[in-house]
Motif scaffolding. Structure first.
Motif, PDB file in Angstrom:
ATOM      1  N   ARG A 319     103.431 -27.126  92.442  1.00  0.00           N
ATOM      2  CA  ARG A 319     104.534 -26.171  92.368  1.00  0.00           C
ATOM      3  C   ARG A 319     104.266 -25.093  91.324  1.00  0.00           C
ATOM      4  NH1 ARG A 319     110.449 -28.517  92.351  1.00  0.00           N
ATOM      5  NH2 ARG A 319     109.778 -28.772  94.518  1.00  0.00           N
ATOM      6  N   GLY A 320     103.756 -25.514  90.168  1.00  0.00           N
ATOM      7  CA  GLY A 320     103.462 -24.536  89.126  1.00  0.00           C
ATOM      8  C   GLY A 320     102.389 -23.554  89.551  1.00  0.00           C
ATOM      9  N   VAL A 321     101.365 -24.061  90.260  1.00  0.00           N
ATOM     10  CA  VAL A 321     100.288 -23.178  90.720  1.00  0.00           C
ATOM     11  C   VAL A 321     100.817 -22.195  91.760  1.00  0.00           C
ATOM     12  CG1 VAL A 321      98.024 -23.096  91.826  1.00  0.00           C
ATOM     13  CG2 VAL A 321      98.560 -24.943  90.236  1.00  0.00           C
ATOM     14  N   GLU A 322     101.656 -22.686  92.671  1.00  0.00           N
ATOM     15  CA  GLU A 322     102.218 -21.805  93.692  1.00  0.00           C
ATOM     16  C   GLU A 322     103.117 -20.750  93.062  1.00  0.00           C
ATOM     17  OE1 GLU A 322     101.441 -21.679  96.884  1.00  0.00           O
ATOM     18  OE2 GLU A 322      99.959 -23.224  96.437  1.00  0.00           O
ATOM     19  N   ARG A 323     103.857 -21.168  92.035  1.00  0.00           N
ATOM     20  CA  ARG A 323     104.711 -20.195  91.341  1.00  0.00           C
ATOM     21  C   ARG A 323     103.835 -19.142  90.659  1.00  0.00           C
ATOM     22  NH1 ARG A 323     107.767 -23.544  89.074  1.00  0.00           N
ATOM     23  NH2 ARG A 323     106.587 -23.826  87.151  1.00  0.00           N
ATOM     24  N   MET A 324     102.718 -19.598  90.061  1.00  0.00           N
ATOM     25  CA  MET A 324     101.811 -18.646  89.433  1.00  0.00           C
ATOM     26  C   MET A 324     101.178 -17.725  90.476  1.00  0.00           C
ATOM     27  SD  MET A 324      98.602 -19.393  86.857  1.00  0.00           S
ATOM     28  CE  MET A 324      97.576 -20.115  88.111  1.00  0.00           C
ATOM     29  N   LYS A 325     100.875 -18.295  91.648  1.00  0.00           N
ATOM     30  CA  LYS A 325     100.305 -17.480  92.727  1.00  0.00           C
ATOM     31  C   LYS A 325     101.278 -16.393  93.159  1.00  0.00           C
ATOM     32  CE  LYS A 325      98.543 -17.920  97.473  1.00  0.00           C
ATOM     33  NZ  LYS A 325      98.276 -18.883  98.560  1.00  0.00           N
ATOM     34  N   ARG A 326     102.553 -16.796  93.301  1.00  0.00           N
ATOM     35  CA  ARG A 326     103.555 -15.806  93.691  1.00  0.00           C
ATOM     36  C   ARG A 326     103.712 -14.727  92.624  1.00  0.00           C
ATOM     37  NH1 ARG A 326     107.677 -18.917  93.545  1.00  0.00           N
ATOM     38  NH2 ARG A 326     108.392 -18.182  91.522  1.00  0.00           N
ATOM     39  N   ASP A 327     103.756 -15.168  91.378  1.00  0.00           N
ATOM     40  CA  ASP A 327     103.951 -14.199  90.298  1.00  0.00           C
ATOM     41  C   ASP A 327     102.763 -13.262  90.173  1.00  0.00           C
ATOM     42  OD1 ASP A 327     106.335 -15.450  89.832  1.00  0.00           O
ATOM     43  OD2 ASP A 327     105.624 -16.630  88.110  1.00  0.00           O
ATOM     44  N   THR A 328     101.540 -13.835  90.277  1.00  0.00           N
ATOM     45  CA  THR A 328     100.353 -12.977  90.155  1.00  0.00           C
ATOM     46  C   THR A 328     100.248 -12.001  91.330  1.00  0.00           C
ATOM     47  OG1 THR A 328      99.056 -14.761  91.179  1.00  0.00           O
ATOM     48  CG2 THR A 328      99.025 -14.597  88.783  1.00  0.00           C
ATOM     49  N   THR A 329     100.684 -12.442  92.504  1.00  0.00           N
ATOM     50  CA  THR A 329     100.684 -11.529  93.652  1.00  0.00           C
ATOM     51  C   THR A 329     101.622 -10.362  93.417  1.00  0.00           C
ATOM     52  OG1 THR A 329     100.176 -13.361  95.160  1.00  0.00           O
ATOM     53  CG2 THR A 329     101.065 -11.349  96.135  1.00  0.00           C
ATOM     54  N   LEU A 330     102.808 -10.679  92.903  1.00  0.00           N
ATOM     55  CA  LEU A 330     103.761  -9.608  92.596  1.00  0.00           C
ATOM     56  C   LEU A 330     103.208  -8.687  91.511  1.00  0.00           C
ATOM     57  CD1 LEU A 330     107.118 -11.625  92.619  1.00  0.00           C
ATOM     58  CD2 LEU A 330     106.257 -10.063  94.380  1.00  0.00           C
ATOM     59  N   ILE A 331     102.550  -9.309  90.510  1.00  0.00           N
ATOM     60  CA  ILE A 331     101.958  -8.487  89.444  1.00  0.00           C
ATOM     61  C   ILE A 331     100.857  -7.592  90.013  1.00  0.00           C
ATOM     62  CG2 ILE A 331     100.576  -8.597  87.337  1.00  0.00           C
ATOM     63  CD1 ILE A 331     102.111 -11.160  86.617  1.00  0.00           C
ATOM     64  N   ALA A 332     100.028  -8.171  90.898  1.00  0.00           N
ATOM     65  CA  ALA A 332      98.937  -7.390  91.492  1.00  0.00           C
ATOM     66  C   ALA A 332      99.489  -6.221  92.294  1.00  0.00           C
ATOM     67  CB  ALA A 332      98.083  -8.290  92.378  1.00  0.00           C
ATOM     68  N   ILE A 333     100.540  -6.483  93.088  1.00  0.00           N
ATOM     69  CA  ILE A 333     101.158  -5.394  93.858  1.00  0.00           C
ATOM     70  C   ILE A 333     101.721  -4.334  92.916  1.00  0.00           C
ATOM     71  CG2 ILE A 333     103.040  -4.824  95.446  1.00  0.00           C
ATOM     72  CD1 ILE A 333     102.648  -7.585  96.703  1.00  0.00           C
ATOM     73  N   GLY A 334     102.366  -4.822  91.852  1.00  0.00           N
ATOM     74  CA  GLY A 334     102.905  -3.878  90.875  1.00  0.00           C
ATOM     75  C   GLY A 334     101.811  -3.058  90.217  1.00  0.00           C
ATOM     76  N   CYS A 335     100.678  -3.725  89.907  1.00  0.00           N
ATOM     77  CA  CYS A 335      99.566  -2.997  89.292  1.00  0.00           C
ATOM     78  C   CYS A 335      98.992  -1.943  90.237  1.00  0.00           C
ATOM     79  CB  CYS A 335      98.476  -3.983  88.870  1.00  0.00           C
ATOM     80  SG  CYS A 335      98.940  -5.045  87.483  1.00  0.00           S
ATOM     81  N   ILE A 336      98.861  -2.327  91.507  1.00  0.00           N
ATOM     82  CA  ILE A 336      98.330  -1.360  92.482  1.00  0.00           C
ATOM     83  C   ILE A 336      99.261  -0.170  92.613  1.00  0.00           C
ATOM     84  CG2 ILE A 336      97.794  -1.034  94.926  1.00  0.00           C
ATOM     85  CD1 ILE A 336      96.836  -3.945  94.974  1.00  0.00           C
ATOM     86  N   LEU A 337     100.560  -0.447  92.705  1.00  0.00           N
ATOM     87  CA  LEU A 337     101.526   0.654  92.782  1.00  0.00           C
ATOM     88  C   LEU A 337     101.469   1.513  91.526  1.00  0.00           C
ATOM     89  CD1 LEU A 337     104.602  -1.204  94.331  1.00  0.00           C
ATOM     90  CD2 LEU A 337     103.020   0.362  95.481  1.00  0.00           C
ATOM     91  N   PHE A 338     101.331   0.833  90.391  1.00  0.00           N
ATOM     92  CA  PHE A 338     101.240   1.574  89.144  1.00  0.00           C
ATOM     93  C   PHE A 338      99.985   2.450  89.114  1.00  0.00           C
ATOM     94  CE2 PHE A 338      99.758   1.782  84.704  1.00  0.00           C
ATOM     95  CZ  PHE A 338     100.826   2.462  84.144  1.00  0.00           C
ATOM     96  N   MET A 339      98.869   1.899  89.603  1.00  0.00           N
ATOM     97  CA  MET A 339      97.635   2.681  89.643  1.00  0.00           C
ATOM     98  C   MET A 339      97.776   3.889  90.558  1.00  0.00           C
ATOM     99  SD  MET A 339      94.905  -0.487  89.718  1.00  0.00           S
ATOM    100  CE  MET A 339      93.467   0.553  89.907  1.00  0.00           C
TER     101      MET A 339
END
Length: 612
Positions: A319-339
């Motif tokens: 569960r913790g890994v999946e939560r981290m996966k979801r959070d990192t995906t959102l962060i990655a999308i946010g980073c791409i949008l920011f870029m």
């Protein structure tokens, strides 16, 4: 046309950087998730195996205790006996030392035994018919006493059924060794119990009878319920026929794994089933009916052929890994949008770069003027003091630099310092400004150079998120008697000009090792001291002097500095400014045609003493 080409180059370079950054970020996130998943699986396996070992030890210990109690009962009643490996063989009784007990004696013995062993819920002892030929019982004599209901009951099983054909008697007699029965439902209270049977033989190897002890498996179920590696984990135990001995749901007890629908797939894995049947431990991934997958760990209890298992829902474990996966995906999308936003912003602001650059150069010149205005530049520095001659020099490599020096007189003492901040440019200059201000402020309250350096170190270490530091040499000279207290914080060793045996000697000062300030806030700085005679002087500098390069990439070096100072003395240069001007002149000749790469800072302090 040239401007358009320049714009395209910048835009293409920006796109490449964004692409490389996106790929690197994706690979980095993916690697972190994989490693996190592997680590979670490893930790889960370790934790579950620890729990399995704990339960196995408990269950096996309780079963072993029952076996020992059974032997104790036999040896107590029948006197001298020979134990033929309980768990592996049978008990042999010497016929010369025992007599067959009467029915009353058997019941009395079993009642006394139950009173002494409350963990045993029932005990029976049955004999072969030839021992009780005169009994009126239909099937022979077998005494049975139970307290499973909380109240003791005594029965002669020979009046009820042919106990010789019951599993507890028949299997032990046939195998000629102790035997653990399959768990079964007890008649009186409906509890799930398991029976241990111990065959009794004479020296002629003839079967005499069987003693059997019943224990309630509820204690095993409670012990399993204590273990919970994860909130949704379940601990269960099955017998050799894969029927539940312990389970969180008591309705599953004595039911086969295949009979309980949600466990249909547990035995579909042939390799896992084979390991269980061979009393081996292991793990696997199973489907719990139509629900999510479960990580399944199991270990054997060889004494009874049972298997203890812990099932951990896979989604619960990760569960913790999946939560981290979801959070990192959102962060990655946010980073791409920011870029993307940054790219658009960069494209719009590119035309203003030249103007901004010009403004920055102007501001840097102003900053350089402010910075240089903070350090002493007048010479002589103290026209009204005859005891001291001090001169400082600073030449930044850029518009602003990170070197510093400062000196002032308080209470007839000269406070001075020289330092070199890590890095270059504006950050180093700001750090230098802070250090110079702290030096002035702290020196107003103490005359101990080690305390001053410690205070600077603590102040600079707090909130130092950029991990900047500064090498520093700081001293306090008593103008009355020439006593010098000093503390070195990782700075270059100064050069001292001293009188030894009436001769003037120029050499490096031997210093104790201290850390630079800003590195470790609790470092204990050590003060050193020396007495200076009139005419003796210190030459302090930063590594911009010794590391000045010529066209052949050769460094000026420490020996060259010694040689230059000795030569300046030989030329009868008397003042501190003459020494500094001469050293800088030699450096310019050495580095002719090479751009200055580091700040050059020098301070000369000569103690002349008080005039008579």
């Amino acid at each position: 046309m040239k401007k358009i080409l320049g714009t395209k180059v910048v835009l293409n370079l920006t796109l490449i950087i964004m692409l490389i950054g996106g790929i690197t970020m994706t690979l980095g996130f993916g690697t972190c998730l994989y490693l996190a998943r592997q680590e979670v699986a490893r930790e889960t396996r370790y934790k579950v195996n620890q729990d399995l070992s704990y339960i196995r030890t408990y269950v096996d210990g309780e079963l072993k205790r029952v076996e020992d109690v059974a032997y104790t009962l036999v040896s107590t009643k029948f006197g001298r006996t020979t134990r033929n490996d309980v768990g592996e063989g049978f008990v042999v009784i010497d016929p010369s030392t025992y007599k067959i007990p009467s029915e009353e004696e058997c019941f009395m013995l079993l009642n006394q035994f139950l009173d002494a062993n409350p963990s045993i819920c029932g005990v029976a002892i049955g004999f072969e018919n030839f021992l009780y030929q005169d009994t009126a019982d239909k099937y022979g004599f077998a005494a049975y006493v139970t307290n499973v209901t909380g109240k003791k009951e005594s029965l002669n099983l020979g009046n009820i059924h042919d106990f010789h054909e019951k599993e507890w008697y028949k299997q032990a007699a046939a195998l000629n060794k102790p035997y653990w029965s399959k768990p079964f439902r007890e008649t009186f209270a409906g509890k799930t119990v398991v029976c241990f049977s111990l065959p009794l033989h004479g020296l002629d190897n003839r079967l005499i009878g069987v003693i059997a002890l019943d224990i309630d498996t509820e204690m095993f179920r409670k012990k399993c319920a204590e273990i919970s590696p994860f909130p949704g984990a379940q601990v269960s135990m099955v017998d050799r026929d894969f029927c539940f001995v312990a389970h969180p749901d008591s309705t599953f007890l004595l039911r086969s794994v295949t009979e309980v629908g949600i466990y249909d797939d547990y035995l579909n894995d042939d390799s896992m089933k084979e390991k269980m049947m061979q009393h081996l431990g292991g793990s696997g991934l199973v489907n719990k009916g139509t629900q999510h997958e479960a990580m399944f760990y199991y270990a054997p209890i060889k004494r009874t052929g049972w298997t203890i298992a812990i099932e951990c829902p896979k989604d619960e474990v990760f569960r913790g890994v999946e939560r981290m996966k979801r959070d990192t995906t959102l962060i990655a999308i946010g980073c791409i949008l920011f870029m993307i936003v940054c790219f658009i912003h960069l494209f719009r602001k590119f035309k203003d770069v030249t103007a901004s650059k010009a403004g920055m150069e102007s501001e840097l010149k102003i900053a350089s003027g402010i910075q240089m205005g903070m350090i002493p530049k007048l010479y002589p520095a103290f026209p009204d003091r005859d005891e001291i001659d001090v001169c400082g020099f600073l030449k930044p490599a850029k518009d602003v630099g990170g070197d510093l020096y400062d000196y002032f007189i308080r209470d007839n003492k000269l406070f001075f310092c020289i330092g070199d901040v890590s890095g270059k440019g504006v950050p180093a200059s700001l750090f230098m400004t802070v250090i110079r201000s702290l030096f002035r402020n702290v020196s107003l309250h103490t005359e101990d150079p080690a305390e001053i350096v410690s205070s600077l170190n603590k102040a600079l270490s707090e909130g130092n998120v950029n991990s900047m530091f500064c090498t520093l040499f700081l001293g306090v000279l008593n103008l009355e008697n020439g006593h010098l207290d000093y503390c070195n914080a990782g700075h270059n060793a100064p050069i001292v000009r001293r009188f030894i045996d009436g001769k003037m000697v120029v050499d490096y000062v031997q210093l104790k090792t201290n850390l630079a300030v800003g590195v470790f806030d609790t470092f204990n700085y050590v003060k050193e001291e020396v007495d200076m005679k009139p005419g003796e002087a210190l030459f302090m500098y930063t590594d911009g002097v010794t590391e000045a390069e010529n066209a052949q990439k050769e460094l000026f070096g420490e020996d060259a500095v010694l040689a230059v100072l000795a030569e300046a003395r030989a030329r009868h240069m008397r003042t501190a400014k003459e020494f500094i001007d001469y050293v800088y002149k030699v450096l310019k000749v050495w580095a002719a045609g090479v751009e200055q790469s580091d700040d050059i800072t020098m301070v000369v302090m000569e103690y002349r003493g008080k005039k008579a």
